[in-house]
Write a protein that holds these residues in place. Structure first.
Motif, short mmCIF file in Angstrom:
data_model
loop_
_atom_site.label_atom_id
_atom_site.label_comp_id
_atom_site.label_asym_id
_atom_site.label_seq_id
_atom_site.Cartn_x
_atom_site.Cartn_y
_atom_site.Cartn_z
N VAL A 32 -0.05 23.63 -2.76
CA VAL A 32 0.78 22.70 -2.00
C VAL A 32 0.25 22.68 -0.57
CG1 VAL A 32 3.12 22.08 -1.34
CG2 VAL A 32 2.73 23.33 -3.46
N ARG A 33 -0.12 21.50 -0.10
CA ARG A 33 -0.77 21.38 1.21
C ARG A 33 0.03 20.46 2.11
NH1 ARG A 33 -6.98 19.98 1.12
NH2 ARG A 33 -6.88 22.09 0.19
N ASN A 34 0.24 20.88 3.35
CA ASN A 34 0.88 20.08 4.39
C ASN A 34 -0.21 19.50 5.27
OD1 ASN A 34 2.46 18.90 6.35
ND2 ASN A 34 3.21 20.83 7.22
N VAL A 35 -0.42 18.19 5.20
CA VAL A 35 -1.46 17.53 5.98
C VAL A 35 -0.94 16.96 7.29
CG1 VAL A 35 -2.77 16.95 3.91
CG2 VAL A 35 -1.06 15.34 4.77
N GLY A 36 0.34 17.16 7.59
CA GLY A 36 0.91 16.64 8.82
C GLY A 36 0.75 17.59 9.99
N ASN A 37 1.25 17.16 11.14
CA ASN A 37 1.15 17.94 12.37
C ASN A 37 2.42 18.72 12.68
OD1 ASN A 37 -1.43 16.85 12.85
ND2 ASN A 37 -0.52 15.05 13.85
N ALA A 38 3.38 18.73 11.77
CA ALA A 38 4.64 19.44 11.99
C ALA A 38 5.01 20.20 10.72
CB ALA A 38 5.76 18.45 12.35
N PRO A 39 5.77 21.28 10.86
CA PRO A 39 6.22 22.02 9.67
C PRO A 39 7.12 21.16 8.80
CG PRO A 39 6.48 23.34 11.66
CD PRO A 39 6.16 21.95 12.12
N VAL A 40 7.07 21.43 7.49
CA VAL A 40 7.83 20.65 6.51
C VAL A 40 8.54 21.61 5.58
CG1 VAL A 40 7.68 19.00 4.62
CG2 VAL A 40 6.24 18.71 6.62
N ASP A 41 9.83 21.31 5.33
CA ASP A 41 10.61 22.03 4.31
C ASP A 41 10.53 21.24 3.01
OD1 ASP A 41 11.36 23.99 6.11
OD2 ASP A 41 13.14 22.88 6.75
N THR A 42 10.12 21.89 1.96
CA THR A 42 9.92 21.20 0.68
C THR A 42 10.44 22.06 -0.46
OG1 THR A 42 8.29 20.20 -0.79
CG2 THR A 42 7.60 22.13 0.43
N THR A 43 10.75 21.38 -1.56
CA THR A 43 11.17 22.03 -2.80
C THR A 43 10.16 21.67 -3.88
OG1 THR A 43 13.51 21.89 -2.19
CG2 THR A 43 13.00 22.23 -4.52
N VAL A 44 9.54 22.66 -4.46
CA VAL A 44 8.51 22.47 -5.49
C VAL A 44 9.13 22.79 -6.84
CG1 VAL A 44 6.23 23.15 -6.29
CG2 VAL A 44 6.70 23.05 -3.83
N ARG A 45 8.98 21.87 -7.78
CA ARG A 45 9.53 22.05 -9.12
C ARG A 45 8.40 21.86 -10.13
NH1 ARG A 45 14.17 18.72 -7.37
NH2 ARG A 45 15.99 20.06 -7.09
N GLN A 46 8.30 22.81 -11.07
CA GLN A 46 7.36 22.72 -12.17
C GLN A 46 8.13 22.60 -13.48
OE1 GLN A 46 4.87 26.13 -13.04
NE2 GLN A 46 3.24 24.83 -13.86
N SER A 59 0.85 -1.19 0.00
CA SER A 59 0.00 0.00 0.00
C SER A 59 0.88 1.24 0.00
CB SER A 59 -0.92 0.01 1.23
OG SER A 59 -0.15 -0.04 2.42
N ALA A 60 0.37 2.28 -0.60
CA ALA A 60 1.14 3.51 -0.70
C ALA A 60 1.35 4.12 0.67
CB ALA A 60 0.43 4.50 -1.61
N PRO A 61 2.56 4.58 0.99
CA PRO A 61 2.79 5.23 2.28
C PRO A 61 2.00 6.52 2.40
CG PRO A 61 4.68 5.52 0.83
CD PRO A 61 3.76 4.58 0.14
N PRO A 62 1.64 6.91 3.59
CA PRO A 62 0.86 8.15 3.75
C PRO A 62 1.67 9.35 3.28
CG PRO A 62 1.62 7.33 5.88
CD PRO A 62 1.91 6.25 4.88
N GLN A 63 1.00 10.24 2.55
CA GLN A 63 1.64 11.42 2.00
C GLN A 63 1.50 12.57 2.99
OE1 GLN A 63 -0.21 12.13 -1.76
NE2 GLN A 63 0.69 10.35 -2.74
N GLN A 64 2.64 13.19 3.30
CA GLN A 64 2.62 14.32 4.21
C GLN A 64 2.37 15.63 3.48
OE1 GLN A 64 6.13 14.57 6.60
NE2 GLN A 64 5.33 16.14 7.97
N VAL A 65 2.76 15.67 2.21
CA VAL A 65 2.57 16.86 1.38
C VAL A 65 1.85 16.44 0.11
CG1 VAL A 65 3.71 18.74 0.14
CG2 VAL A 65 4.64 17.95 2.32
N THR A 66 0.80 17.15 -0.25
CA THR A 66 0.05 16.87 -1.47
C THR A 66 0.13 18.07 -2.40
OG1 THR A 66 -2.02 17.69 -0.51
CG2 THR A 66 -1.52 15.34 -0.26
N VAL A 67 0.01 17.81 -3.71
CA VAL A 67 0.12 18.83 -4.73
C VAL A 67 -1.10 18.73 -5.64
CG1 VAL A 67 1.50 19.74 -6.64
CG2 VAL A 67 2.63 18.74 -4.66
N ALA A 68 -1.66 19.89 -6.00
CA ALA A 68 -2.77 19.97 -6.95
C ALA A 68 -2.48 21.09 -7.94
CB ALA A 68 -4.09 20.22 -6.24
N VAL A 69 -2.63 20.81 -9.24
CA VAL A 69 -2.36 21.77 -10.30
C VAL A 69 -3.61 21.91 -11.15
CG1 VAL A 69 -0.84 22.39 -12.22
CG2 VAL A 69 0.05 21.05 -10.31
N ALA A 70 -3.97 23.15 -11.51
CA ALA A 70 -5.14 23.41 -12.34
C ALA A 70 -4.81 24.54 -13.31
CB ALA A 70 -6.34 23.78 -11.48
#
Length: 497
Positions: A143-157, A119-130
């Protein structure tokens, strides 16, 4: 008894004997002493012997009614009512060892359980593009953080080939990803349970052409993807112009019907004219055939004048031979031209899409979901290291001296109702000249933090976004990625920019 019957019966007896001899070793081996010894009663059965002593107590005797049990002199101090077997000295028993080997156990009646689907591991960060409804290509990224702690992320388009950004939301910058592609990068710190909205506007070289821009959110070092999404911008359709109905005399059915009527009328007029002309010719012949005695009748028929023999005109031989040669040359030329076009239309690089293959082969660009018989693959981006860096990358196996590793971010979705396995050797990267390499299993496992993504089948309806690593030799980047779920699946092919 005939000789053939005797031979058949002898052969049947021999086969039955062989079957009995083959079944004897499978019977459980029971010692004759153990089978002949009677089992003690339940009330007088001695307790189990501990492994340390290895002795078995003697069986107890049941006292007769009316007789009082007295303690034995050999066992002073034993209270009355205690069974005799409790006070008997232990007697050693020697186990009987059979010299025959134990036959192997039969296979289990129930098949061993299959591997548990991954099964796919739970995603802490989700992305939606429209895409946005605008004359120029514009995209809105959430870009949404669904976790309970801050997250450092790099977004690339990943921008489509031939396009350039005209507007980027705050914090983003445009960089050249290699080749003719450009990517926009943001470095974000997402608070817990927060959503950040980003945006880009592009300038395309071909206005009105659909543009696909996939976007992925990676870890802070930019190697492992959290989630990816894609969207395709399409130009607004121009309003359809009003089509006025053509007048009746300009419609093809009406014109064809009029032509048919004209042909019928013309044919009828020609027939009437020929009939009338024939009657006139006959009357003129009868009027001119009479002589001086034409006015007087006779009972004898007048002999008919012999008509002169007419020679049927035939075309010359050279004309017939020339026409036959021309027709034969036209047939041979048409057949050769058709065969040449059909052979030139065959694509030798195209995979078969029917016959023994399951499903239909699909080809598309980066960022477009492509579906085959069991999986839906989406390649979001491809990045390759410098030549000669494959051997210095941790987690990989042996690599050529000038080799490098190319990492593809791939989304895989199981579109069937059952768990589906997939294999690393079936995922290939094609290089110029038709050469191809399979997935580097050790490097892929290292990129997935030690998890073997091919070990367990994918559960029904699940989706995973994961990196696949390919070790290539030389400076050439992969031109295509071939992804498939099984050996007989037609698979999909993704063209690299």
């Amino acid at each position: 008894m005939p000789a053939s019957t005797r031979h058949h019966r002898a052969l049947a007896v021999f086969v039955h004997c062989l079957g009995i001899l083959a079944a004897i070793p499978a019977l459980p081996a029971v010692a004759p002493e153990a089978a002949a010894a009677p089992r003690p009663p339940a009330a007088a059965r001695p307790p189990a012997v501990t492994p340390s002593t290895g002795a078995t107590p003697a069986p107890a005797t049941t006292p007769r009614p009316g007789v009082t049990a007295r303690p034995s002199a050999a066992t002073p101090g034993v209270p009355t009512g205690v069974p005799a077997w409790a006070t008997q000295p232990p007697v050693a028993v020697v186990a009987r060892v059979s010299a025959e080997p134990t036959p192997p156990s039969a296979p289990p009646a129930v098949a061993p359980p299959s591997r548990k689907p991954a099964s796919a591991p739970p995603q802490q960060v989700t992305v939606a593009v429209a895409p946005e409804s605008s004359p120029a290509p514009r995209y809105r990224i959430q870009v949404r953080n669904v976790g309970n702690a801050p997250v450092d992320t790099t977004v690339r388009q990943e921008l489509p080939p031939g396009s350039s950004p005209t507007a980027i939301s705050a914090g983003g910058r445009s960089t050249r990803a290699g080749g003719s592609t450009t990517e926009v990068t943001w470095r974000l710190r997402l608070p817990a349970h927060s959503t950040t909205t980003l945006g880009t506007a592009l300038a395309a070289t071909a206005p009105g052409q659909p543009l696909t821009a996939p976007t992925c959110a990676f870890t802070s070092d930019g190697t492992r993807p959290y989630d990816c999404a894609t969207a395709t911008w399409k130009a607004a359709a121009a309003p359809a112009a009003e089509v006025t109905e053509a007048p009746p005399w300009r419609r093809y059915p009406v014109l064809l019907a009029g032509l048919a009527v004209l042909l019928l009328v013309s044919a009828a007029l020609v027939w009437v004219w020929r009939r009338r002309r024939g009657r006139r010719v006959t009357a003129a012949a009868l009027a001119t055939s009479g002589g001086p005695d034409s006015g007087r009748g006779t009972i004898y028929p007048r002999p008919a004048a012999p008509s002169p023999a007419r020679r049927r005109r035939t075309p010359p031989v050279w004309l017939l031979v020339g026409a036959a040669v021309a027709v034969l040359a036209a047939v041979v030329g048409t057949a050769g031209w058709t065969a040449t076009r059909q052979v030139s239309a065959i694509d030798t690089q195209k995979q078969p899409t029917n016959g023994a293959w399951m499903g239909t082969g699909v080809t598309g660009p980066v960022g477009v979901p492509l579906r085959e018989s069991a999986f839906e693959f989406t390649v979001y981006r491809m990045s390759c290291g410098a030549p000669g860096t494959a051997g210095r990358t941790g987690g990989g196996g042996a690599a050529p001296a000038n080799g490098r590793r190319c990492q593809a971010t791939v989304g895989v979705r199981n579109v069937t109702g059952d768990h589906q396995p997939w294999h690393s050797q079936l995922q290939r990267a094609y290089l110029p000249g038709g050469r191809w390499v399979s997935t580097d299993e050790s490097a892929t496992r290292a990129a997935n933090l030690g998890r073997d993504v091919f070990a367990d089948p994918m559960a029904a309806g699940t989706r995973m976004v994961l990196p696949l690593v390919f070790t290539v030799d030389g400076r050439d980047q992969p031109q295509q990625l071939e992804l498939r779920s099984g050996v007989f699946s037609a698979g999909v092919r993704v063209h690299m920019p």
